[in-house]
Every structure is written in C-alpha cells, then in structure tokens.
Design a protein around this motif. Structure first.
Motif, PDB file in Angstrom:
ATOM      1  N   ALA A  19      33.280 -22.350  67.222  1.00 17.93           N
ATOM      2  CA  ALA A  19      32.992 -23.479  68.106  1.00 17.93           C
ATOM      3  C   ALA A  19      33.539 -23.298  69.516  1.00 17.93           C
ATOM      4  O   ALA A  19      33.002 -23.856  70.467  1.00 17.93           O
ATOM      5  CB  ALA A  19      33.542 -24.765  67.497  1.00 17.93           C
ATOM      6  N   ILE A  38      27.692 -28.412  62.390  1.00 21.67           N
ATOM      7  CA  ILE A  38      29.049 -27.895  62.500  1.00 21.67           C
ATOM      8  C   ILE A  38      29.689 -27.939  61.119  1.00 21.67           C
ATOM      9  O   ILE A  38      29.612 -28.958  60.427  1.00 21.67           O
ATOM     10  CB  ILE A  38      29.892 -28.739  63.478  1.00 21.67           C
ATOM     11  N   ALA A  39      30.302 -26.838  60.743  1.00 22.10           N
ATOM     12  CA  ALA A  39      31.134 -26.811  59.544  1.00 22.10           C
ATOM     13  C   ALA A  39      32.575 -26.963  60.036  1.00 22.10           C
ATOM     14  O   ALA A  39      33.133 -26.048  60.642  1.00 22.10           O
ATOM     15  CB  ALA A  39      30.950 -25.510  58.780  1.00 22.10           C
ATOM     16  N   ARG A  40      33.125 -28.120  59.819  1.00 21.26           N
ATOM     17  CA  ARG A  40      34.438 -28.430  60.365  1.00 21.26           C
ATOM     18  C   ARG A  40      35.541 -27.662  59.654  1.00 21.26           C
ATOM     19  O   ARG A  40      35.557 -27.578  58.432  1.00 21.26           O
ATOM     20  CB  ARG A  40      34.697 -29.934  60.281  1.00 21.26           C
ATOM     21  N   LYS A  41      36.420 -27.082  60.458  1.00 20.09           N
ATOM     22  CA  LYS A  41      37.593 -26.358  59.968  1.00 20.09           C
ATOM     23  C   LYS A  41      37.221 -25.392  58.842  1.00 20.09           C
ATOM     24  O   LYS A  41      37.832 -25.372  57.787  1.00 20.09           O
ATOM     25  CB  LYS A  41      38.682 -27.325  59.533  1.00 20.09           C
ATOM     26  N   MET A  42      36.224 -24.564  59.091  1.00 16.43           N
ATOM     27  CA  MET A  42      35.700 -23.674  58.058  1.00 16.43           C
ATOM     28  C   MET A  42      36.470 -22.362  57.919  1.00 16.43           C
ATOM     29  O   MET A  42      36.568 -21.826  56.830  1.00 16.43           O
ATOM     30  CB  MET A  42      34.231 -23.371  58.334  1.00 16.43           C
ATOM     31  N   TYR A  49      42.833 -23.725  61.492  1.00 21.30           N
ATOM     32  CA  TYR A  49      41.460 -23.853  61.015  1.00 21.30           C
ATOM     33  C   TYR A  49      40.537 -24.146  62.188  1.00 21.30           C
ATOM     34  O   TYR A  49      40.857 -24.960  63.056  1.00 21.30           O
ATOM     35  CB  TYR A  49      41.346 -24.945  59.958  1.00 21.30           C
ATOM     36  N   THR A  50      39.391 -23.465  62.205  1.00 19.81           N
ATOM     37  CA  THR A  50      38.458 -23.534  63.328  1.00 19.81           C
ATOM     38  C   THR A  50      37.072 -23.915  62.837  1.00 19.81           C
ATOM     39  O   THR A  50      36.649 -23.507  61.757  1.00 19.81           O
ATOM     40  CB  THR A  50      38.394 -22.155  64.036  1.00 19.81           C
ATOM     41  N   ASP A  51      36.356 -24.687  63.653  1.00 20.07           N
ATOM     42  CA  ASP A  51      34.985 -25.088  63.330  1.00 20.07           C
ATOM     43  C   ASP A  51      34.015 -23.937  63.548  1.00 20.07           C
ATOM     44  O   ASP A  51      34.237 -23.075  64.403  1.00 20.07           O
ATOM     45  CB  ASP A  51      34.537 -26.248  64.229  1.00 20.07           C
TER      46      ASP A  51
END
Length: 64
Positions: A19, A38-42, A49-51
C-alpha cells in the motif's frame, strides 16, 4: 499486458502491491489498472503488518 491479452487470451490481468508503494501505484493507474481492494495488514515487514492493494485490468479496458 499486450502479450497477456492478445497472445495468451487472458480476460483479466491482476497484480498486488504494498500500500505504501506510491510510485508503482501511479504507474499501474496510468496504464489502465483499476483498484479492486485492500487486504488489511496482510504481510509482516520489519515487524510491522502492512496492507496489500489488489489491482486488475479487464480485456475490455485494455487500450491497444
């Protein structure tokens, strides 16, 4: 992209990116990809943790 649509006959091409990768995001938008979600905190990078952003282009959106 052209090879995927014209030679391989794909209906859809997709990608994913971090992201915070603003340069890549701008390039993909400029060539015609659309944001899908968006896959949140993937993913875990440096203990944070990053989107992840998912993008795609459909054959009918492809500019020849």
């Amino acid at each position: 992209i052209q090879y995927g649509f014209e030679k391989l006959k794909f209906n859809r091409i997709f990608l994913r990116l971090l992201a915070d990768n603003y340069v890549a995001m701008k390039i993909y938008l400029n060539v015609g990809f659309k944001k899908e979600g968006i896959a949140r905190k993937m993913v875990l990078i440096d203990n944070v943790y990053t989107d992840i952003i998912f993008m795609s282009m459909l054959i009918e959106e492809f500019n020849r």
